[in-house]
Each structure stands twice: as C-alpha cells, then as structure tokens.
Design an enzyme around this catalytic site. Structure first.
Site, PDB file in Angstrom:
ATOM      1  N   HIS A 159       0.871  -1.173   0.000  1.00 56.90           N
ATOM      2  CA  HIS A 159       0.000   0.000   0.000  1.00 56.90           C
ATOM      3  C   HIS A 159       0.907   1.222   0.000  1.00 56.90           C
ATOM      4  CE1 HIS A 159      -3.698   2.293   0.923  1.00 56.90           C
ATOM      5  NE2 HIS A 159      -2.814   3.136   1.425  1.00 56.90           N
ATOM      6  N   CYS A 160       0.802   2.024  -1.035  1.00 56.22           N
ATOM      7  CA  CYS A 160       1.715   3.155  -1.182  1.00 56.22           C
ATOM      8  C   CYS A 160       1.003   4.465  -0.834  1.00 56.22           C
ATOM      9  CB  CYS A 160       2.233   3.217  -2.618  1.00 56.22           C
ATOM     10  SG  CYS A 160       3.485   4.500  -2.858  1.00 56.22           S
ATOM     11  N   PRO A 161       1.374   5.113   0.274  1.00 52.63           N
ATOM     12  CA  PRO A 161       0.708   6.375   0.614  1.00 52.63           C
ATOM     13  C   PRO A 161       1.066   7.509  -0.351  1.00 52.63           C
ATOM     14  CG  PRO A 161       2.387   5.810   2.248  1.00 52.63           C
ATOM     15  CD  PRO A 161       2.347   4.696   1.282  1.00 52.63           C
ATOM     16  N   GLY A 164      -1.307   6.955  -2.930  1.00 52.75           N
ATOM     17  CA  GLY A 164      -2.675   6.996  -2.421  1.00 52.75           C
ATOM     18  C   GLY A 164      -3.515   5.815  -2.806  1.00 52.75           C
TER      19      GLY A 164
END
Lengths: 410, 140
Positions: A159-161, A164
């Site tokens: 999950h890549c912040p 997003g």
C-alpha cells in the site's frame, strides 16, 4: 436499485460514481502531485525560456511530454482498481464456512479459533491458502488483505501512501512506469536546470548572480535532486522484483527466498528476466472485477440467466430481477433473509434460503426448508421483525407468487 | 457438536449452506491462472452427468486460461496503450475483457442447452468476481 459502488463495503474511497477508486487518505498523494506539478510548471515557465532559445525548442517539448506521461501513470495508479477481489456473497460464505472446522473448546477450556488454512500444490511447491473472514473468500495465492483499504488485493505488492492506493496486479505496471518515468524526468529536469544556470552564469559572468536571477531553477534542481535518490532507488528495487517475478509483499515475507530455503521455488517465474518483465509490464490486463457501475441485484440472491432474448446475461438479469437489496453494513453472521421470488416470464425461480439455527437445535428444521426461523441465544424464537430497511421487492409481475414469511433480525 | 463450555456469544449460531446452490471453487493447482475445479459438486450428483459437467467447466476454463495467456497481440496491445500514456484504454476493449464476454455468452448458451433443461442455472463467474461458479438448483 443501488449501483454496486453504493454498497461497496471496504474502506477505499469510490469516486466519480464508481468510475475510480483510491485509498481514503489522499493527503500524501496531494503532496506528490503538488511537487511534480509545481516543479514542472516552474521548470517549463522559467528555465525553458532560455533553454528553448539557446539550445533547442525540443527541450520544453520533451519536458512537457514526459510530464504528461508521468501524470498519466500517477493518476492511473492512484485511481484504478489495484485488483480488488470482490467480497464473497453470504451464500458462498455459508458454504465455505460450513466446510471449515468450526471453533472449538478443548478439554482444558481453551478456545481454538476456526481453522482457515488449506494447502494447495503449485508446480511442486505447497502454498497455504488462507480464508479471509472479512472478505469471505479463499485468498488466491499471491493475494493479500490490505488493512488500510480493507480489501483483498490480487498479487498484492504494497500500500503506497505516496500514490494513495494499494499497488496490486492491475496497477503495478502503472506504478512501475510512474517510477521509471519520474526517475528519467527528475534527471532531465535536474540536468537542464543546471544547464540553464550554467548558461545564465556564462552570460552574466557570475554564478551567484545567475542563481539570484533564476531562483526557481535552484528550487527545481533541489527538488529533483532529493527526489532522484528515493525514486531511482525504488525504481531499481522494483526492476529487480519484476525480473524475479516477485512482489514487495512476497519479498518481505521471504516467500521465494531460495537462499534460506532451497525448496521455496517460485512457480510464477518464467525463468528469464526479460520474459518476466514482458509479462508483468505488457501482459494481459485484468479488468476490474468490482463492476461498480452495474446494479446491485442483491447479496448473492441470484436470478436465473435463462432468458428468451439472448441478451447479455448481466443486463437481462438486472432488468428482470425482483431486487432484494440489503444494507451493506450488515454483517453476515447476524442477518438471515429468505425470499421466495418468482417472475412470470421465462426467468426462473430463485430461493435464497440461508438457515441459521442456534447450537442446541437439531440440524434439520421442520417445514419445507424455505422458512427461516431465527432463535435468540436462549432458544426462544425471535419475533419476525424486518429491520435494516431496504428489503424492497420491486418490479413484481401480477402473477408472482406471494413471498414467504421473512424473519430477519439485525 | 458438543463442547465442555458454551462458546462465545458471537459463535453461538451454526450456519448451514444454502440448500439450492452448488459452488464450483477455483482450482489453484496450476498456479494463479483462471481455472475452476472440474469436480462435480455433491449437490449436483444425479442432476447432471459427470462427463457433461466436466466438459462444460473444461470449456469455460479454456476460455479463461486463454484470457490470461500472454500472446503477441496482447503484448502489442499493451505496448500501444503504454505509448499513448494508457489513454487508449479509455476507448478500447482489452483482450481479457473480450474473453470474459465470450465466457458470458458461453454460460448463457450452456444455460439454454445444458442446465436449463435440467432445472439448473449457472451464474457467470464474472458476477461472482471470478471466485466461484455458482449453480442454482431451480427446483429441488
């Protein structure tokens, strides 16, 4: 009748009436977008003035092309479905959970949770499949549950912040191309920013004067310089992962770490780095399985697809359905519903009977098996109260049979 | 089932699967490729001959596996889309989508010819997120 995106139960954010999906918290993504857009605008507006005249007009043109490509890849990564596996219907869940060894209490009084693993052998290597109680499905190999978005994602990478969204099977290629194109673009902006400063300082015979005259160049060079370390590093890491046909998640877990465990072969590896690259980046694109724009025709209460006009089954099912919708927040273990729908045209009967009984009752209930009798914990029958609101039976034809009794507690 | 202690409240219900539905699960023995198990579910014993069922699922599997195979046309399509910044996907249908549509048509065909006459109905696996093939028993 609600659309599927309106009853989507996960924590992702659905945008534009089901056309896009991203993580709920996009604040870091806005930062990424701002950095890229502002730096590019400054570069194109200020640095390219001298560069276009002195060097070539193709410099800003190439910069603009790269900027657009980077944005396209970024927006695709952020707003496309990463490969979310839609949650299982209550009927499927009931079927799977009835096969699982249930929760038990042993002689010592210790509570043992239900067993939810099964082994599957792929090309000579044993994989353990897990049953996801949240999504009510057997997680395919390489899939993983993202706790931020509360979905199971196929070929889950991470999950890549910054982007997003989760990075999974469907948007991995966009993510990778975003990294590579951004690396190239950062390098391009940094180099030509420096060239611009050098040209300016040659004209002014003073480097400091050049910097004062073009402060935006300094800013863009600094932003590009600091971005390069992380972006190029990550791009290199993912290049290595792609060549080995592994995901970040698998790399972290050491699923295919043959140095430690020689028998942990990777059955998805095609043996050749280039072949793996081609498959991951240019292989078949899975369409989104969420089908957000379609009507929600009920939680697994299926309508026969036998039609007499040969249209696409989905469309005819939606058109002919006597819809039973349920509030999406209702958890399966608390809800029972029975509906006896029939339509007068050639679409067939469906019984959606899910029987819930308390532990002390015998397995077989009296009656025709269509009635649902819900008991409270102490064995007394609950009053049949329909709650949870949206139990609509719409579009019924005149010769439908009357619905059987519906008992439902939430 | 008997136990020495009452179970926690949330587990006091035993859930029975729906009596009128049979599910064909995914077969992961060949990897993550799209394939459904060709084993006849217990609920369909006697309703449909095993060879017919195996042939039906086999044909569906063939179409689905073809969807995930990287052929030259698929690679070219992806390269072209990449060169347009993936804007091409906004207006064109991918090979995979075409395969899934042909699976839908095949399922309709089988419902008309094989399952309908036996009072069964097969649900398109795309409707179930490619998790299971659901077969509804229309009449007990």
């Amino acid at each position: 009748m609600p659309k599927r995106w309106e009853v989507y139960p996960g924590k992702s954010q659905v945008l534009f009436s089901g056309r896009c999906i991203s993580a709920k918290n996009l604040s870091v993504f806005y930062l990424t977008l701002a950095l890229i857009v502002i730096s590019s605008c400054l570069f194109l507006a200020f640095d390219c003035r001298l560069l276009a005249v002195t060097l070539s007009p193709s410099v800003p043109v190439l910069a603009a092309v790269q900027f657009i490509f980077v944005l396209c890849c970024l927006l695709r990564t952020t707003f496309s479905d990463p490969g979310i596996i839609p949650r299982g219907t209550p009927d499927e869940a009931a079927w799977i959970e009835s096969q699982l060894e249930g929760p038990q209490v042993d002689r010592d009084g210790n509570y043992r949770p239900p067993v939810r693993l099964k082994d599957v052998q792929i090309s000579g290597r044993v994989f353990k499949l897990k049953y996801c109680f949240t999504c009510k499905l057997w997680r395919p190999p390489r899939a993983s549950h993202c706790s931020t978005c509360d979905n199971c994602v196929d070929r889950f990478d991470h999950h890549c912040p910054w982007v997003g969204n989760c990075v999974g099977r469907r948007n991995y290629r966009y993510f990778y191309l975003f990294l590579i194109s951004l690396s190239v673009y950062c390098l391009y902006v940094m180099v030509f920013g420096i060239v611009n400063l050098v040209l300016l300082s040659n004209m002014r015979k003073d480097f400091l004067m050049a910097m004062k005259e073009s402060p935006t160049s300094v800013l863009t060079i600094l932003v590009a310089f600091f971005s390069i370390w992380s972006v190029v590093g990550l791009g290199g890491f993912h290049t290595m992962l792609i060549c080995r046909e592994t995901s970040t998640n698998e790399d972290i877990k050491g699923s295919f770490n043959q140095r430690r465990h020689p028998d942990l072969i990777n059955p998805f590896d095609q043996g050749n780095g280039l072949a793996n690259c081609c498959y991951v980046l240019f292989g078949p694109v899975t369409p989104s399985l969420l089908n957000f724009r379609e009507d929600e025709i009920g939680l697994g209460s299926s309508i026969s697809l036998v039609t007499n006009n040969g249209r696409n089954g989905t469309a005819s099912a939606a058109a002919a359905s006597t819809a039973v919708t349920a509030t999406p927040a209702v958890r399966y273990s608390n809800l029972t519903r029975n509906n006896n729908d029939a339509t007068s045209n050639s679409v067939g009967h469906v019984n959606n009977s899910v029987q819930v009984i308390s532990e002390s009752l015998p397995a077989q209930l009296p009656g025709d098996g269509n009635d649902v009798i819900v008991k409270n914990g102490n064995g007394t029958p609950a009053d049949g109260v329909i709650s949870g609101g949206t139990d609509t039976v719409g579009a019924q034809n005149s010769n439908t049979q009357s619905a059987s009794s519906v008992h439902c507690i939430v | 089932m008997s136990s020495s202690k009452p179970l926690p409240n949330s587990y006091s219900a035993t859930i029975l699967p729906p009596a009128n539905k049979a599910f064909v699960p995914r077969d992961y023995s060949h990897g993550t490729e799209l394939r459904f198990s060709t084993e006849l579910p217990a609920k369909l014993q006697g309703r449909i001959p095993e060879e017919v069922f195996t042939a039906v699922i086999g044909n569906i599997n063939q179409l689905l596996i073809a969807a995930e195979t990287g052929s030259a046309s698929v690679y070219l399509e992806s390269c072209f889309a990449c060169l347009t910044g993936y804007l091409a996907y906004l207006c064109m249908e991918t090979q995979y989508e075409k395969c899934l549509r042909s699976v839908s048509r095949l399922v309709e065909e089988y419902n008309r010819t094989v399952f309908g006459p036996r009072n069964l109905s097969m649900i398109d696996p795309s409707e179930r997120g490619l998790r299971v093939i659901e077969i509804v028993l229309l009449r007990p």
